[in-house]
Design an enzyme around this catalytic site. Structure first.
Site, PDB file in Angstrom:
ATOM      1  N   ARG A 225       0.490  -0.936  -0.196  1.00  0.00           N
ATOM      2  CA  ARG A 225      -0.247   0.618  -0.096  1.00  0.00           C
ATOM      3  C   ARG A 225       0.963   1.473  -0.066  1.00  0.00           C
ATOM      4  O   ARG A 225       1.804   0.998   0.474  1.00  0.00           O
ATOM      5  CB  ARG A 225      -0.756   0.643   1.290  1.00  0.00           C
ATOM      6  CG  ARG A 225      -1.885  -0.598   0.602  1.00  0.00           C
ATOM      7  CD  ARG A 225      -3.176  -0.696   2.318  1.00  0.00           C
ATOM      8  NE  ARG A 225      -2.243  -1.523   3.521  1.00  0.00           N
ATOM      9  CZ  ARG A 225      -1.732  -0.925   4.262  1.00  0.00           C
ATOM     10  NH1 ARG A 225      -1.472   0.587   4.391  1.00  0.00           N
ATOM     11  NH2 ARG A 225      -1.172  -1.540   5.552  1.00  0.00           N
TER      12      ARG A 225
ATOM     13  N   TYR B 222      -1.693  -3.566  -6.372  1.00  0.00           N
ATOM     14  CA  TYR B 222      -1.468  -4.380  -5.617  1.00  0.00           C
ATOM     15  C   TYR B 222      -2.363  -4.160  -4.489  1.00  0.00           C
ATOM     16  O   TYR B 222      -2.767  -3.547  -4.365  1.00  0.00           O
ATOM     17  CB  TYR B 222      -0.180  -4.198  -4.925  1.00  0.00           C
ATOM     18  CG  TYR B 222       0.156  -4.530  -3.537  1.00  0.00           C
ATOM     19  CD1 TYR B 222       0.522  -5.715  -3.313  1.00  0.00           C
ATOM     20  CD2 TYR B 222      -0.437  -4.047  -2.903  1.00  0.00           C
ATOM     21  CE1 TYR B 222       0.815  -6.394  -2.534  1.00  0.00           C
ATOM     22  CE2 TYR B 222       0.030  -4.554  -1.207  1.00  0.00           C
ATOM     23  CZ  TYR B 222      -0.054  -5.583  -1.000  1.00  0.00           C
ATOM     24  OH  TYR B 222       0.306  -5.747  -0.008  1.00  0.00           O
TER      25      TYR B 222
ATOM     26  N   LYS C   9      -9.672  -2.367   1.956  1.00  0.00           N
ATOM     27  CA  LYS C   9      -9.416  -1.363   2.943  1.00  0.00           C
ATOM     28  C   LYS C   9     -10.137   0.168   2.274  1.00  0.00           C
ATOM     29  O   LYS C   9     -10.602   0.826   3.315  1.00  0.00           O
ATOM     30  CB  LYS C   9      -7.920  -1.014   2.712  1.00  0.00           C
ATOM     31  CG  LYS C   9      -6.882  -2.108   2.941  1.00  0.00           C
ATOM     32  CD  LYS C   9      -7.279  -2.280   4.605  1.00  0.00           C
ATOM     33  CE  LYS C   9      -6.963  -4.372   5.048  1.00  0.00           C
ATOM     34  NZ  LYS C   9      -5.938  -4.080   5.210  1.00  0.00           N
TER      35      LYS C   9
ATOM     36  N   HIS D 288     -10.482  -3.095  11.853  1.00  0.00           N
ATOM     37  CA  HIS D 288      -9.399  -2.881  11.159  1.00  0.00           C
ATOM     38  C   HIS D 288      -9.247  -4.237  12.659  1.00  0.00           C
ATOM     39  O   HIS D 288      -8.095  -4.690  13.025  1.00  0.00           O
ATOM     40  CB  HIS D 288      -8.196  -2.424  11.072  1.00  0.00           C
ATOM     41  CG  HIS D 288      -6.874  -3.345  10.114  1.00  0.00           C
ATOM     42  ND1 HIS D 288      -5.726  -2.470  10.035  1.00  0.00           N
ATOM     43  CD2 HIS D 288      -6.845  -4.442   9.109  1.00  0.00           C
ATOM     44  CE1 HIS D 288      -4.663  -3.580   9.748  1.00  0.00           C
ATOM     45  NE2 HIS D 288      -5.441  -4.055   9.047  1.00  0.00           N
TER      46      HIS D 288
ATOM     47  N   SER E 233      -1.344  -4.080   9.714  1.00  0.00           N
ATOM     48  CA  SER E 233      -1.032  -4.699   8.670  1.00  0.00           C
ATOM     49  C   SER E 233      -0.001  -5.692   9.176  1.00  0.00           C
ATOM     50  O   SER E 233       1.423  -5.204  10.065  1.00  0.00           O
ATOM     51  CB  SER E 233      -0.725  -4.529   7.827  1.00  0.00           C
ATOM     52  OG  SER E 233      -1.880  -3.248   7.640  1.00  0.00           O
TER      53      SER E 233
ATOM     54  N   CYS F 253       1.150  -7.845  11.524  1.00  0.00           N
ATOM     55  CA  CYS F 253       1.761  -8.350  13.016  1.00  0.00           C
ATOM     56  C   CYS F 253       0.754  -9.589  13.757  1.00  0.00           C
ATOM     57  O   CYS F 253       0.503  -9.625  14.559  1.00  0.00           O
ATOM     58  CB  CYS F 253       1.192  -6.973  13.851  1.00  0.00           C
ATOM     59  SG  CYS F 253       2.507  -5.144  13.529  1.00  0.00           S
TER      60      CYS F 253
ATOM     61  N   ASP G  68      -9.062 -10.157   9.109  1.00  0.00           N
ATOM     62  CA  ASP G  68      -8.344  -8.727   9.085  1.00  0.00           C
ATOM     63  C   ASP G  68      -9.561  -7.384   8.809  1.00  0.00           C
ATOM     64  O   ASP G  68      -9.454  -6.306   9.388  1.00  0.00           O
ATOM     65  CB  ASP G  68      -8.260  -8.470   7.063  1.00  0.00           C
ATOM     66  CG  ASP G  68      -7.040  -7.101   6.986  1.00  0.00           C
ATOM     67  OD1 ASP G  68      -6.534  -6.736   8.019  1.00  0.00           O
ATOM     68  OD2 ASP G  68      -7.354  -6.571   5.972  1.00  0.00           O
TER      69      ASP G  68
ATOM     70  N   ARG H 133       1.807 -12.316  -0.451  1.00  0.00           N
ATOM     71  CA  ARG H 133       0.832 -12.728  -0.228  1.00  0.00           C
ATOM     72  C   ARG H 133      -0.157 -14.173  -0.692  1.00  0.00           C
ATOM     73  O   ARG H 133       0.687 -14.267  -1.267  1.00  0.00           O
ATOM     74  CB  ARG H 133      -0.378 -11.133  -0.372  1.00  0.00           C
ATOM     75  CG  ARG H 133      -0.287 -10.427   0.564  1.00  0.00           C
ATOM     76  CD  ARG H 133      -1.078 -10.579   1.632  1.00  0.00           C
ATOM     77  NE  ARG H 133       0.800  -8.378   2.269  1.00  0.00           N
ATOM     78  CZ  ARG H 133      -0.744  -8.324   3.453  1.00  0.00           C
ATOM     79  NH1 ARG H 133      -1.705  -9.061   3.722  1.00  0.00           N
ATOM     80  NH2 ARG H 133      -0.329  -6.754   3.799  1.00  0.00           N
TER      81      ARG H 133
END
Ligand code: SAT
Ligand code: MN
Length: 593
Positions: free
Chosen positions: A70, A198, A207, A227, A249, A251, A278, A366
Site C-alpha cells: 500500500r 497491488y 481497505k 481493522h 498490518s 502483526c 482482517d 501474499r
C-alpha cells in the site's frame, strides 16, 4: 443494457466513455468465468502455473517491483470539508481530485477489457452487509475479488434491489509511481484508484470500501468498521466467546484468527473458530451487545513466516486453489517463502535466487484464498446476524514497556488504550520498517475521517442499556535484553485469551494497576509452556517511570487532534497519568489525602 438499475448502468456508460475500453465484461462470479480468466492470464504471462500435483489450482502472480505494498502517501480522503479528513489523512478538494484522476483515466483502457465487478461485503443476506461495484481493467483484480468478496450475479441482484452501492473505479495504468493515486470521496460513496495493481490499492472492496468508506458511513449510522480479526474460542464446556482484535498490518492477525491450541488445551477440548482475519463490522444488537460480521469472503494473508509451526491451518488452507503474489519458487515449481522448508531457486522477481538480492520472497508477498478452505472456518461466519463480541483486543509490535496483557478498567479507558496504540512499522506499507509510530486502533492508514471524531464515535457506544465487550491490550512482541522475543506467541497466545475469558466470566481476579488489570501471579496457565519464570515476570512487569513517560507522549499525541479531540479522552489520559504519579510517589498521595 446490462443492469436494470439506471444509476449503475449510467455510471458504467460514463466510465466507458472516459476510459474507452475495447470490451466491457460484466462479471457473474461463476467458476467458468474464473477459469477463463485464469487461462487468459496464463497465456499472457500475468499468471504462472505452480506445481499442480502438490498445489492444484494454484498460480503465481509477480507484480511490478515498484508496486508491492500500500502507498499511504498517495492515498487521499477527499471530503468536502478538509477538517473532516483530519490530520490522520492526506486530503485533496473533491473537484481537484476528480479532475486529476479523470485526466489519468482518460482513454486508459483503450484496446483492453473493462470488467464490471458487483460485489457484496458480508453474507449476501445480512442486514449488516454492504455492496459495491468495482470497475477495473485488471483481470488479476477480478480473480482476487472473486476470492475476497461475494462477487457476481447475487451481489448485482442485491444492488438492483437496494439501489445504492459504492462506486470503485480502478486502472492499473502504467504502474508509474509518479502517476499513482488512491482517492476516496466519502460523501459520494466513491473511490478512484490509478497506477497500482497491488492488494489494498487495487482490490477496492477491501481497505478502500470496507474500511475507509465504511468507517465514514459507520460514524454516521451508529456502527463500527474496524481493522480487526474475529475469532471464536470454544472452551471444554462447549461455550464460545467471540473476540475481535485490532493489530496493524503484518502483526499476526491471520495467525491469531487461525490459532491452534497448545497440546494440553486440545486434549481438554478447547477449539478455535475463524470468523475473519482482517476486517470487522460491528453494531449494537437489540440486547445491547455488539454483533460482528466479517465483510470479506477470503484471506489476503502475508506469506513469509507462514509455516507448519506458526500456522498449520493457513498452510492447509492454501494447499489448493490459491493465488500467490510475489513469492519465490522451488526447483519443482512449488511456492516458497522464508520460514518454509526447502530451497528457493527463483526469487519473487523471477530471477535466479541469489541471497545478495535480499529475501527470496518479498516480505509483503501474499496468498489470496477463499475462507471456506480454512479447516477452522466458523459456521457462524456466514450468519446474517453476525456473532456477539465478548472482548475487544488491541495490540502492536512493542519491543519494550507494554506488558503481555492488560485489561482496561472500563470502556473509556479501553478507548484510550486503543487510541494510544503504537507499533513498529512493517513491510505492508511502503516506507521504513521497524519505526515506532502511533496507530490508533490499527486504523491510521484506514480511518476515513478525523481521528478526533472517530474517538468520539467509539466513546458514544457507552450508553444506557449497552452490554459492551471488555477491552484488553496485548503485546506478543516484547523483547528481552538479548533482543529475543520473551513470549513464544502463536498457539501459546490461547493462554492469554483464556485469562481474558476468565475475566469476562468472573473467574480470574487479576491485579489492579494504574495502567489496567494484569494477571495475578499463577493466573496464566503455564503447564507445557517453555517460558522461564523470570521472563514471565518481565512480561507482566510495570515500569512506572517508563509508563509516566509513555503517558506524556500519549497526551502529546492526543493534543495533535486539536479541538475535535473528545474532552473525555483527554481527561482519561490525565486520570491514568495521575494514578501513575500517585503510584510512583505513594508519600505524595498520603499527604494529599
Ligand atoms: O494491502 S492490504 O491493505 O490489502 C493488506 C494490508 O496491508 O493489511
Ligand atoms: Mn489489514
Amino acid at each position: 443494457m446490462a443492469s436494470t438499475l439506471e444509476a449503475l448502468q449510467r455510471w458504467v456508460d460514463d466510465v466507458a466513455a472516459l476510459t474507452r475500453p475495447a470490451h466491457i465484461h460484466w462479471c457473474d462470479g461463476s467458476n467458468v468465468e474464473y477459469q477463463t480468466l485464469v487461462q487468459q492470464m496464463l497465456a499472457s504471462g500475468e499468471l504462472v502455473e505452480l506445481n499442480q500435483d502438490t498445489h492444484p489450482g494454484c498460480y503465481l502472480h509477480r507484480s511490478h517491483p515498484s508496486d508491492v505494498a500500500r502507498v499511504e502517501h498517495l492515498t487521499f480522503v477527499c471530503s468536502r470539508d478538509e477538517q473532516d479528513a483530519g490530520p490522520n489523512n492526506h486530503w485533496m478538494a473533491p473537484a481537484e481530485a476528480h479532475s486529476k484522476m479523470d485526466a489519468l483515466f482518460d482513454g486508459c483502457m483503450e484496446g483492453r477489457t473493462m470488467y464490471v465487478i458487483p460485489y457484496c461485503m458480508g453474507p449476501i443476506d445480512s442486514p449488516l452487509a454492504r455492496c459495491g461495484v468495482e470497475i477495473t481493467d485488471s483481470p488479476y483484480v477480478v480473480i482476487n475479488m472473486r476470492k475476497m468478496t461475494r462477487m457476481g450475479a447475487l451481489a448485482q441482484a442485491r444492488i438492483e434491489r437496494e439501489g445504492t452501492f459504492v462506486k470503485g473505479l480502478h486502472s492499473t495504468g502504467e504502474l508509474d509511481p509518479e502517476r499513482r493515486f488512491i482517492m476516496h470521496f466519502p460523501e459520494e460513496l466513491a473511490i478512484k484508484s490509478y497506477g497500482s495493481g497491488y492488494g489494498g490499492n487495487a482490490l477496492l472492496g477491501k481497505k478502500c470500501h470496507a474500511l475507509r468508506i465504511a468507517s465514514w458511513q459507520a460514524n454516521q449510522e451508529g456502527w463500527l468498521a474496524e481493522h480487526m480479526l474475529i475469532v471464536g474460542i470454544e472452551n471444554p464446556k462447549g461455550e464460545t466467546h467471540y473476540i475481535a482484535a485490532a493489530f496493524p498490518s503484518a502483526c499476526g492477525k491471520t495467525n491469531l484468527a487461525m490459532l491452534i491450541p497448545p497440546e494440553g488445551y486440545r486434549r481438554d477440548g478447547w477449539k478455535v473458530w475463524t470468523v475473519g482475519d482482517d476486517i470487522c463490522w460491528m453494531r449494537p444488537g437489540d440486547d445491547g451487545r455488539l454483533y460482528a460480521i466479517n465483510p470479506e469472503a477470503g484471506f489476503f494473508g502475508v506469506a513469509p513466516g507462514t509455516s507448519n509451526d506458526s500456522n498449520p491451518n493457513a498452510l492447509s488452507t492454501i494447499a489448493r486453489d490459491t493465488i500467490f503474489t510475489n513469492v519465490a519458487v522451488t526447483a519443482d515449481n512449488q511456492p516458497w517463502w522464508e520460514g518454509l522448508p526447502g530451497t528457493p531457486v527463483t526469487d519473487w522477481q523471477g530471477r535466479p535466487y541469489d541471497p545478495a538480492n535480499g529475501p527470496a520472497a518479498h516480505p509483503n508477498s501474499r496468498f489470496t484464498v477463499s475462507a471456506k478452505q480454512c479447516p477452522t472456518w466458523s459456521p457462524k461466519a456466514e450468519d446474517a446476524q453476525g456473532v456477539p463480541i465478548s472482548a475487544i483486543v488491541f495490540g502492536g509490535r512493542r519491543p519494550s514497556l507494554l506488558p503481555l496483557v492488560m485489561q482496561a478498567n472500563d470502556w473509556t479507558h479501553g478507548v484510550l488504550m486503543g487510541a494510544a496504540m503504537g507499533s513498529e512499522t512493517t513491510a505492508a506499507a511502503a516506507g521504513a520498517v521497524g519505526v515506532l509510530r502511533r496507530d490508533s486502533m490499527a486504523m491510521k492508514p484506514f480511518c476515513g475521517y478525523h481521528y478526533g471524531d472517530y474517538f468520539s464515535h467509539w466513546l458514544s457506544f457507552d450508553r444506557p442499556g449497552a452490554k459492551l465487550p471488555k477491552i484488553f491490550h496485548v503485546n506478543w512482541f516484547r523483547k528481552g535484553e538479548d533482543g529475543k522475543f520473551l513470549w513464544p506467541g502463536f498457539g501459546e497466545n490461547l493462554r492469554v485469551l483464556e485469562w481474558m475469558i476468565g475475566r469476562i466470566d468472573g473467574t480470574a481476579n487479576g491485579v489492579h494497576s494504574p495502567i489496567g488489570t494484569v494477571p495475578a501471579k499463577g493466573e496464566l496457565r503455564t503447564e507445557g509452556l517453555a517460558v522461564s519464570p523470570n521472563a514471565l515476570t518481565e512480561l507482566l512487569d510495570i515500569d512506572l517511570a517508563g509508563w509516566q513517560a509513555e503517558l506524556t507522549a500519549i497526551g502529546q499525541y492526543l493534543e495533535s487532534f486539536g479541538a475535535r479531540l473528545p474532552q473525555r479522552l483527554r481527561a482519561e489520559q490525565q486520570r491514568v497519568a495521575q494514578a501513575l504519579g500517585d503510584a510512583a510517589q505513594p508519600s505524595r498521595r498520603a499527604v494529599a489525602s
